[in-house]
Structures are given as structure tokens and as C-alpha cells.
Design a protein around this motif. Structure first.
Motif, PDB file in Angstrom:
ATOM      1  N   GLU A  21       8.844  75.711  67.153  1.00  0.00           N
ATOM      2  CA  GLU A  21       7.776  74.918  67.740  1.00  0.00           C
ATOM      3  C   GLU A  21       6.572  74.986  66.812  1.00  0.00           C
ATOM      4  OE1 GLU A  21       7.641  73.174  70.521  1.00  0.00           O
ATOM      5  OE2 GLU A  21       8.845  74.083  72.107  1.00  0.00           O
ATOM      6  N   SER A  45      16.284  80.321  67.662  1.00  0.00           N
ATOM      7  CA  SER A  45      16.917  79.262  68.456  1.00  0.00           C
ATOM      8  C   SER A  45      16.197  77.935  68.300  1.00  0.00           C
ATOM      9  CB  SER A  45      16.938  79.640  69.943  1.00  0.00           C
ATOM     10  OG  SER A  45      17.632  80.854  70.107  1.00  0.00           O
ATOM     11  N   GLU A  46      14.882  77.978  68.296  1.00  0.00           N
ATOM     12  CA  GLU A  46      14.149  76.729  68.121  1.00  0.00           C
ATOM     13  C   GLU A  46      12.842  77.017  67.411  1.00  0.00           C
ATOM     14  OE1 GLU A  46      13.109  76.694  72.789  1.00  0.00           O
ATOM     15  OE2 GLU A  46      11.993  75.150  71.696  1.00  0.00           O
TER      16      GLU A  46
END
Lengths: 461, 416
Positions: free
Chosen positions: B26, B23-24
Motif C-alpha cells: 500500500e 502479501s500486499e
């Protein structure tokens, strides 16, 4: 039937009549180890097989009895002391089960003496690298519990670098095998976790070790110095030259005197410091390295430099070094052996700290240390019948540990935390670190019966 | 930010190739940032998957959907270098080659004897998580023997540390060793302290070619029984149809290296073979890489690893080669002869064929002592191939530890 009689009866039904000690006289041999702690067990049961150990653990669980495994009792931090618990004696499990020269492994039982294993392997031209000074009497199971080192570990690493697999009786009484002859077993390194866990995660019942071929050649040198600082600087300079000997060991004058009185190893009595240096490996190039080392010693004002002429002379030198702890008994009835480790370059500062502590607490301290890896063993000498001295000894030991931690080191290099140093864990770990680590104990031994109340300060949540 | 997160990033590309969704992404650049990300995951019950160079993803139990892909490569600094005490502390995202480059440029030259495949991509944190190693493990061991201590963020978002800076250290449990090979399933390693060594005086690599399988086995056996102390011994083929060759690397005092080179020449002649020697560190490293790494210019679609006891290494290698030849697959096989570790690089792009081959091979070499591990493979294949821990170990130790340390299951699976 009394509770005690019932206990003895039950234990005998597991390990056999005659294999349980329960009288006051017999138990007094098990109320101490090589530390300053005392604690008399309820009973001692001699295990002779893994299944005995498993049954004893299950019995202890059922009756809520804390228990501890014990080999030779050479533990220096109180790891094998357990007041009012069950001592599971492992020394009768002392067989070599297999030696595999194809895979260079040996499978042994934990009760075998380290030196006995070395002697057996020697017949095959092999050896097991970890060689603690107590190897004549220390059991391999004890070595596993403490992740023992020894003079050879500068080059070859400590016990955990040479253990490939373990059979363990878990605190729930199940027998499991971890690790093995194949490299890179999947998942986290459980063998690495168990070695050095001080018997708090279960009881080791079989050990698979890596064995090595004996080296082609060995050169053992003895250097005498007028100051311990010059001996220490020599060690640093040798490593800085890119030479990694097998061993670099130093003893100070107080210890030398005791060793010569006891063993007559040939160390000069007026030497302020002796440095034992050992090289091993391929013959070619070793003479150059030895010459290099000699030059380094001379650059640091060595008083005399010699080489062991033969195996007997080498053996005598090492007997002197490895007999140091026993030898100091001539000086005072008791000693507390500190075990802090500092980065090698901080050895001079650490030794100064030891000297200051000696003066502050008015206690004689002899120094023996694995100089190559910064592992000091200040021997604080005292008479344990003198309660004031005993109190000062513990304070002195704690202060040495604290000062070594401040120098970037740690509080225990090879003897373990157990009872002796558990409060000092706060010197090097914060609360989060200790909580994190203690969770392993809570998971693996939720009932806290397996060698309980060791390693962690009483105040850890 | 270090990367643009496009398909040219090898780690992301590898995830995309495996069909893993996230999803993302980092990428922390400090331990504080890392801690904040973990705390966010705890608070919002998000699943984190840490990634370095993505070179051993086949061994990890990657979920089909990741909430936070945690790119550790922003943590790429040397925190502490101590040449006099021979240790270094690094952040987890530094690549192996970056570490080598740093150390070799310091003073008299130092080394971390760790040489896994894809060293230009593999991070030290990833190597730690996957227990990666290469040919130099023959003499120097693996990270188990080199790691001194580590710092981590646990699954509650706390900073913790274990081990220290000294080789001799029994203060508390040896968690530094325990977490090696755990794939970040119990905590996320942010930094590692390692033992380093000064460069030896001399280096060499001998390439030995022997006429038959039998003589190859005899040569390797004789080498193991001798006093010689090679730093690496790799049996390899560039292609399955090629006769295997052996790289034997030596390093140390120049006289010791010279004598050992001479003995290898004699040993190879005794077994009817030939031997060529090249000197110098660069030549030695290149020779070992040539033998051990995937064939340059050919990106394998799958890499499998088999570990057997040392004494079975050559025999198992020959069985693997024979088996693979019969499957009409383009492949390269290597054996780290002193450790019993075999790697098979498959070039075929047919996923179904790879899956069938791998299952059949695993079955063919199965036994108590053989461990089969996918280093690089499509997720569906890898999942079915991964060796699992013994059931008792799993039930009594690993699962309870996972439940305790990661109750919300925000970290990667232990694979149990």
C-alpha cells in the motif's frame, strides 16, 4: 508508635538518623518551590547514594506513599510540590564522579549545582553548554527534569542535546542505566524521553553529559533601544543574515530598573529595551560578524551599542541578565513567570499580547526573554497576600499562554508543565494527543506514585 | 502511484534480496489514506511494515512474512517552510536529497545538515526511524538535535502529534526524541518538523594523507584538542589495502574557514603528512560522500556499524581494518572521527562468509562500550547480530510500552 513516628523510623533505617526531616519547622522549607504552589510533604529523606533512592522508592511503593525528587527547589511550575507525600532530597548527591577528556564526557550526580559543574570543568578548559539563569543554585537533576535551556541554547541546544546517559531509579525501585558513551544506542531514545519528564518516570541518580572545549573567543555586545519592537526586529534581522549568535537576550525597562537597583549591571535606566548579543567560536571572522551585527542594530535605530571590554565586563552584563528574576522581587513580593515560546517572528505580536493582558488584568508585567529562540518570560508582578490579585494572575498567565499558542508557539519552553500549566495543555494538544502521551505515564508508573498528578489535565482519560 | 513495484525499485529489491515476503503493498498519498490503512490493519489483525528507501533494513527486525508493506514514499510533500523562523515540516516519504534540493533552492539557500548514506534513496521518515546520520553530525548533531516535532498514526489508527515548531519546547514528554530509532514499532510517523539553517558563507574540504597509523591517530587527537571546529571528519579507505586518508570539512565565515584550512595544512605537515584543499560547497559535499558512502559502482552486500566512545575511535578502526584484512574480504572501512562511529562495507557475495565474519568481528570488539549494528545484511545474519537493549530496560520499559501502544502487534517489532 504513631504512624508518623513509624514513617520517620522506617526512613531513618534507610538513609540514616539525622537524614530525615519531619518537624513542622523543617518541613515548611519544602512546602514551596519557585512557583506559586504550596504543598507540605509528610517527610523529607536525604539520599546519599543511588541505593538509598531505590530503597526509598521501594518503601514508598510498599506503603502507597506518593513521592517526588527534589534538588534545589528552583522549579517554576510546581514540579517539586507534593502535598502529603515523601520528598526525596537529592542535594547531597552532588559529586563529579568522572571527567573524561578523551571522550569529552563527565559523569555527575544529580545534586550538583549547574554552575559548580561549570566551574570544575573550566579548570580543564571545558564547559557544559546548558546554562539556565538559575545555574548558581539549580541542580543538574532539576535541569534534567525540566530539560532546561538558558541563553546559550540558541546555538548549542537544550539539556537533552547534551545528555548522553542516565542512571535512573524506576518507579518499581529498579536501578537501570540508559544511553552511554557510545553514539546511537539501539532502540528508541529513552534518554530523550526521560529528559524533560519532570520527575514523573523515576528518579535520576547519575548523569553522563557531553562536555565541550571552551571557545577560542567570545564577543559580548549590548544594544540599547527606544522600543522593544526595534530590539525584536534586530534579532530577526541578525538571524536573517545567517548569523547564529550564542545568545540573543532582551529585557524591558521595568526589569532593567529592578536589575540596576539590585545588581548595578550598567544597563541605562532610561532604556526601553536592552539586547545582549554574544558570539563565540573561532576568532577569525568574528570581528566581521560583530560589525555586521552593529550595522543591523543601527539599521533598527539603536540608541547605543557597546562591547564588553573584558571577561569581568561580560560577567557583569550576564549577572544583570541572570539576576533579573531575583531583582524584580524589589518591585512586588511575588511574580508568576510565564514561559511560552513563539516562532521568533511572532515576538512582536506576543509582546503586544502581553501588554494587552497587563492592561486587561491591571497587573504590571516585566519582560525578559530569550529572543533568539522566541522563549518569553513575562514576569507578572503581584502581592500574593491579595487574593483578588492572585486570581487575576492565574487568569493572566493562562491568557498569555493561549495567545502564544495561537501564534504558532507552545505553552512552555523550559520551565515545565507540572501543576501550573497542566490544564493549559488542552490549548495545544487535543484529547487523542494527551491520551497518547499519558499512556507513557500509565505504563512506566502504573501505581501513579512517582510525582503524581502533574503535566496532564485532570480531565484526561 | 510512485513505483511499479518491480525489482528495479531499490527498496523492494532490497526486501526481495533479503528474502522477505509481503502479501500486499500500500502506498498512501495522504495522512487520511495512511490512517485508513492502519485502521484496516487493526480491524483485520494484519501486520504492517513501513518502508522508505530501504537503506537501513538490516537494523530492523523484519518478520519473514509481512501482511501490508507500507510504502511511505507517496507522502513526499513539503507541508510548511518558514525561512524566517528556520524550520520546515515535511512528509515522511520525502528523500534526503529531495529535501536538500528544495532547501538549497529557496532564497539565500538553506540546509538540513543531515547526510546519511544513500541520501538519494533514504527518506526522512526512514532516517528518523533508524536514527541515520552522516559526517555532518560532527558539528551539527543528528536528528535528535534537529527534529522539533512530528505527526503520526498510532496502532489504534488515531492521528497524534507531539513536539511543535519551536526549539525550546517542554510541553509534555519529548516523544519527538523518543521515537527516533524506534523503527515504527510504536506508531507510524507521517510528518516531521525540523530545524534548518542558512547556508554558511564558505565551505572547504581538506584531504589529509599521513604516513603511519600512529601519525593518523596523533593527527586526529591533536585536531580534537585544538580550537578548530570542523563540520565533518572522516577517516576512510576505499579499499582495505589502501592507506587511510582523512577528509576534514569546514564551513562558516570565510576567514574562519581560511584559517582552519591553513592550520590543517600545518598540522598534517607536523605529522609527516600531506594535505590538499578544495573550496566550495559542492566539493565539500562530494569529498564527504566519497569518504563516507559506499564505493561508487560497487553495491555492498552488507554494511555494519560499530559505535564506540570517541576516544576509542581510531584504535577500534585500526583493529577492525586489521581483523578484516585477515579474512580475505573485499571491504571499505570508515570512521566518523568526532563521534566514534565506524562503518564497514563488505562487497563479498558469500552470505555464509559474511555471517561468520560479522559474528567474529562482533566478538572481537565486544565490550560494554561498543555497539554493533547491521545496517544492511541478510535477515538471518542481521537478526543474530543486532545489539539488544539492556534486559532491565527491555523488561521494565520497552516491552510494556510495546504491549500498551501496540497490543495487537500490528507494527514492526521493537527487536527486544
Amino acid at each position: 508508635m504513631s504512624e508518623k513516628s513509624q514513617l520517620v523510623n522506617d526512613l531513618e533505617s534507610i538513609v540514616g538518623k539525622g537524614n530525615v526531616h519531619h518537624t513542622k519547622t523543617a518541613l515548611c522549607h519544602y512546602e514551596y518551590d519557585a512557583s506559586l504552589f504550596r504543598g507540605c510533604p509528610k517527610a523529607v529523606a536525604f539520599a546519599q547514594a543511588s541505593e538509598d533512592v531505590a530503597k526509598l522508592v521501594r518503601y514508598a511503593n510498599k506503603h502507597d506513599i506518593p513521592y517526588v525528587a527534589r534538588g534545589s527547589g528552583t522549579n517554576l511550575s510546581g514540579g517539586t510540590i507534593l502535598e502529603d507525600g515523601l520528598t526525596i532530597e537529592m542535594r547531597r548527591m552532588d559529586k563529579v564522579l568522572d571527567i573524561n577528556l578523551e571522550n569529552m564526557t563527565a559523569l555527575v550526580e544529580p545534586g550538583i549545582f549547574n554552575l559548580s559543574l561549570q566551574n570544575i570543568l573550566g579548570k580543564y578548559g571545558c564547559y557544559y553548554a546548558p546554562d539556565p539563569a538559575s545555574q548558581k543554585v539549580a541542580s543538574l537533576g532539576g535541569n534534567i527534569g525540566e530539560n532546561s535551556g538558558g541563553p546559550k541554547c540558541l546555538k548549542y541546544g537544550v539539556t537533552s542535546n547534551h545528555v548522553l546517559g542516565l542512571e535512573v531509579v524506576l518507579p518499581n525501585g529498579e536501578i537501570v542505566w540508559m544511553g552511554g558513551e557510545s553514539a546511537d544506542m539501539p532502540g528508541p531514545d529513552l534518554v530523550g524521553l526521560y529528559v524533560g519528564s519532570e520527575g514523573t518516570f523515576g528518579i535520576v541518580t547519575k548523569i553522563l553529559v557531553r562536555i565541550m572545549k571552551l571557545p577560542e573567543d567570545v564577543i559580548t555586545m549590548l544594544a540599547i533601544f527606544d522600543t522593544i519592537e526595534e530590539a525584536g526586529q534586530t534579532v530577526s534581522d541578525i538571524i536573517a543574515q545567517g548569523i547564529i549568535p550564542v545568545s540573543l537576550e532582551i529585557m524591558d525597562n521595568l526589569v532593567i530598573q529592578a536589575v540596576e537597583d539590585s545588581i548595578n549591571a550598567g544597563f541605562p535606566r532610561d532604556a526601553e529595551a536592552v539586547l545582549i548579543i554574544e558570539l563565540d567560536g573561532i576568532t577569525d571572522g568574528m570581528e566581521d560578524q560583530a560589525e555586521n551585527i552593529k550595522n543591523i542594530c543601527h539599521a533598527n535605530n539603536v540608541v547605543s551599542f557597546s562591547r564588553a571590554k573584558d571577561a569581568a565586563a561580560r560577567s557583569n552584563l550576564w549577572a544583570g541578565r541572570k539576576g533579573a528574576f531575583g531583582a524584580v522581587a524589589r518591585l512586588r513580593p511575588s511574580y508568576l513567570c510565564c514561559d511560552a515560546t513563539v516562532p521568533r517572528t511572532q515576538l512582536p505580536a506576543a509582546l503586544s499580547a502581553v501588554k494587552e493582558v497587563s492592561q486587561k488584568y491591571d497587573l504590571p508585567i516585566g519582560n525578559v526573554f530569550h529572543a533568539g529562540d522566541g522563549n518569553l518570560h513575562p514576569l507578572i508582578l503581584f502581592d500574593d497576600r491579595d487574593k483578588d490579585e492572585l486570581s487575576r494572575v492565574h487568569h493572566a498567565g493562562s491568557e498569555i499562554m493561549r495567545r502564544c499558542a495561537e501564534l504558532g508557539g507552545t505553552i512552555s519552553g523550559e520551565h515545565g508543565i507540572a501543576l501550573e500549566k497542566k490544564e493549559d495543555m488542552k490549548t495545544i494538544f487535543n484529547q487523542d494527543d494527551l491520551t497518547f502521551m499519558e499512556q507513557f505515564k500509565k505504563v512506566i508508573d502504573p501505581d501513579n506514585l512517582c510525582n503524581p498528578h502533574k503535566i496532564f489535565p485532570e480531565t484526561t482519560t | 502511484m510512485k513505483t511499479d513495484y518491480n525489482s528495479s525499485d531499490s527498496a523492494i529489491h532490497e526486501l526481495d534480496r533479503l528474502g522477505i515476503k509481503y502479501s500486499e503493498v500500500e502506498q498512501p498519498h495522504s495522512v487520511d489514506e495512511l490512517q485508513d490503512i492502519v485502521r484496516k490493519a487493526v480491524k483485520n489483525d494484519l501486520h504492517i511494515f513501513p518502508i522508505g528507501g530501504g537503506t537501513s533494513l538490516g537494523m530492523a527486525d523484519i518478520p519473514d512474512q509481512i501482511d501490508i508493506l507500507l510504502d511511505m514514499r507517496g507522502l513526499d510533500k513539503v507541508l510548511h517552510f518558514d525561512d524566517k523562523n528556520l524550520n520546515i515540516t515535511l512528509q515522511a516519504g520525502m528523500t534526503i536529497n529531495e529535501i536538500h534540493s528544495f532547501l538549497s533552492s529557496q532564497g539565500r539557500g538553506y540546509m538540513l545538515p543531515l547526510d546519511p548514506m544513500y541520501s538519494e534513496l533514504a527518506t526522512i521518515g526512514g532516517a528518523y526511524a533508524a536514527n541515520s546520520s552522516g559526517p555532518l553530525r560532527h558539528f551539527y548533531g543528528t536528528l535528535r538535535d534537529q527534529a522539533l516535532g512530528a505527526g503520526a498514526i498510532d496502532a489504534q489508527g488515531r492521528k497524534v502529534k507531539f513536539g511543535g515548531m519551536t526549539v525550546k519546547n517542554v510541553s509534555g514528554y519529548d516523544l519527538t526524541k523518543f521515537f527516533i530509532g524506534s523503527f515504527g514499532s510504536l506508531c507510524i510517523i507521517s510528518q516531521i518538523s525540523l530545524r534548518i539553517l542558512p547556508f554558511p558563507q564558505s565551505f572547504s574540504a581538506c584531504e589529509v594523507a599521513l604516513p603511519t597509523e600512529e601519525e593518523t591517530a596523533n593527527f586526529l587527537y591533536a585536531l580534537r584538542q585544538s580550537y578548530l571546529l570542523p563540520s565533518g571528519v572522516v577517516l576512510f579507505q576505499d579499499r582495505l589495502q589502501d592507506a587511510p586518508r582523512i577528509i576534514v570539512a569546514f564551513e562558516g565565515h570565510e576567514k574562519a574557514v581560511e584559517r582552519q584550512n591553513n592550520e590543517i595544512h600545518q598540522l598534517s605537515q607536523t605529522h609527516g603528512g600531506t594535505c590538499s584543499t578544495s573550496m566550495g560547497r559542492e566539493n565539500m559535499v562530494q569529498s564527504l560522500h566519497k569518504a563516507f558512502d559506499p564505493v561508487p559502482g560497487h553495491n555492498p552486500v552488507a554494511i555494519f556499524k560499530i559505535a564506540v566512545p570517541i576516544g576509542q575511535g581510531t584504535q577500534t578502526f585500526n583493529r577492525v581494518v586489521d581483523f578484516t584484512q585477515g579474512k580475505d574480504l573485499e571491504a571499505k572501512c570508515t570512521l566518523l572521527a568526532g563521534n566514534g562511529v565506524i562503518h564497514i562495507h563488505l562487497m563479498s557475495a558469500d552470505e555464509e562468509k559474511i555471517g561468520a565474519y560479522a559474528q567474529d568481528l562482533k566478538q572481537a570488539i565486544s565490550g560494554d562500550t561498543a555497539q554493533f549494528m547491521p545496517l544492511k545484511a541478510p535477515a538471518s545474519i542481521a537478526r543474530n547480530l543486532r545489539s539488544r537493549s539492556d534486559e532491565k530496560l527491555s523488561n521494565y520499559l520497552l516491552k510494556p510500552l510495546k504491549n500498551k501502544f501496540d497490543p495487537q502487534n500490528i507494527l514492526p517489532s521493537l527487536g527486544e
